[in-house]
Design a protein around this motif. Structure first.
Motif, mmCIF file in Angstrom:
data_model
loop_
_atom_site.group_PDB
_atom_site.id
_atom_site.type_symbol
_atom_site.label_atom_id
_atom_site.label_comp_id
_atom_site.label_asym_id
_atom_site.label_seq_id
_atom_site.Cartn_x
_atom_site.Cartn_y
_atom_site.Cartn_z
ATOM 1 N N TRP A 147 8.428 -3.391 5.822
ATOM 2 C CA TRP A 147 8.896 -2.273 5.014
ATOM 3 C C TRP A 147 8.987 -2.667 3.544
ATOM 4 O O TRP A 147 8.601 -1.894 2.668
ATOM 5 N N LEU A 148 9.484 -3.852 3.261
ATOM 6 C CA LEU A 148 9.644 -4.303 1.880
ATOM 7 C C LEU A 148 8.307 -4.488 1.172
ATOM 8 O O LEU A 148 8.237 -4.386 -0.054
ATOM 9 N N LYS A 149 7.237 -4.748 1.920
ATOM 10 C CA LYS A 149 5.927 -4.913 1.294
ATOM 11 C C LYS A 149 5.432 -3.622 0.653
ATOM 12 O O LYS A 149 4.616 -3.657 -0.253
ATOM 13 N N TYR A 150 5.922 -2.469 1.104
ATOM 14 C CA TYR A 150 5.467 -1.189 0.572
ATOM 15 C C TYR A 150 6.290 -0.703 -0.624
ATOM 16 O O TYR A 150 5.924 0.285 -1.245
ATOM 17 N N VAL A 151 7.384 -1.367 -0.936
ATOM 18 C CA VAL A 151 8.242 -0.910 -2.032
ATOM 19 C C VAL A 151 7.525 -0.956 -3.382
ATOM 20 O O VAL A 151 7.537 0.047 -4.113
ATOM 21 N N PRO A 152 6.876 -2.061 -3.787
ATOM 22 C CA PRO A 152 6.242 -2.067 -5.110
ATOM 23 C C PRO A 152 5.161 -1.004 -5.274
ATOM 24 O O PRO A 152 5.109 -0.331 -6.307
ATOM 25 N N ILE A 153 4.321 -0.824 -4.276
ATOM 26 C CA ILE A 153 3.252 0.166 -4.403
ATOM 27 C C ILE A 153 3.817 1.581 -4.393
ATOM 28 O O ILE A 153 3.293 2.473 -5.068
ATOM 29 N N SER A 154 4.923 1.798 -3.698
ATOM 30 C CA SER A 154 5.546 3.117 -3.695
ATOM 31 C C SER A 154 6.131 3.452 -5.060
ATOM 32 O O SER A 154 5.988 4.573 -5.551
ATOM 33 N N VAL A 155 6.778 2.483 -5.678
ATOM 34 C CA VAL A 155 7.341 2.693 -7.008
ATOM 35 C C VAL A 155 6.219 2.949 -8.013
ATOM 36 O O VAL A 155 6.302 3.868 -8.841
ATOM 37 N N VAL A 174 3.044 6.438 -11.629
ATOM 38 C CA VAL A 174 1.714 6.847 -12.071
ATOM 39 C C VAL A 174 1.450 8.309 -11.702
ATOM 40 O O VAL A 174 0.902 9.067 -12.497
ATOM 41 N N GLY A 175 1.861 8.709 -10.507
ATOM 42 C CA GLY A 175 1.648 10.086 -10.083
ATOM 43 C C GLY A 175 2.340 11.085 -10.987
ATOM 44 O O GLY A 175 1.764 12.098 -11.382
ATOM 45 N N GLN A 176 3.574 10.785 -11.350
ATOM 46 C CA GLN A 176 4.296 11.686 -12.242
ATOM 47 C C GLN A 176 3.635 11.733 -13.614
ATOM 48 O O GLN A 176 3.512 12.793 -14.216
#
Length: 108
Positions: free
Chosen positions: A41-49, A54-56
């Motif tokens: 789960w923690l591996k996905y935190v940086p890419i989610s942030v 970037v999306g916004q």
């Protein structure tokens, strides 16, 4: 040069407020053994942030959605994203993004 104490206190307070949220989790998590699902789960935190930031930036301006027909940043992001996915090169991604924005701003 005169030292204004309230400015020094604000600087020190800002340093403490920035330092503590980084150090306390590091100290606590270094003593714990996280389960495998937690590590995944923690591996996905940086890419989610990064995706949220970037999306916004790509899709909104001043709180409103930008129509895709007038969004040159989104058009520039497409080749940039493809270079990032296929080459995994930070330099290539940055150069592609800069070049794409240069060309699109020159054309439009």
């Amino acid at each position: 040069m005169e030292i204004k104490w309230y400015i020094l206190i604000v600087i020190i307070g800002s340093a403490v407020v920035t330092f503590l949220p980084r150090v306390i989790p590091l100290m606590v998590l270094s003593r714990l053994q996280l389960p495998e699902w937690g590590m995944r789960w923690l591996k996905y935190v940086p890419i989610s942030v990064m995706a949220a930031l970037v999306g916004q930036e790509l899709l909104m301006k001043e709180g409103d959605l930008i129509p895709w027909t007038r969004n040159i940043e989104l058009l520039a992001a497409l080749p940039t994203f493809l270079v990032a996915v296929f080459t995994r090169s930070l330099l290539g991604t940055v150069v592609t993004g800069i070049a794409a924005m240069f060309v699109l701003r020159w054309l439009f």
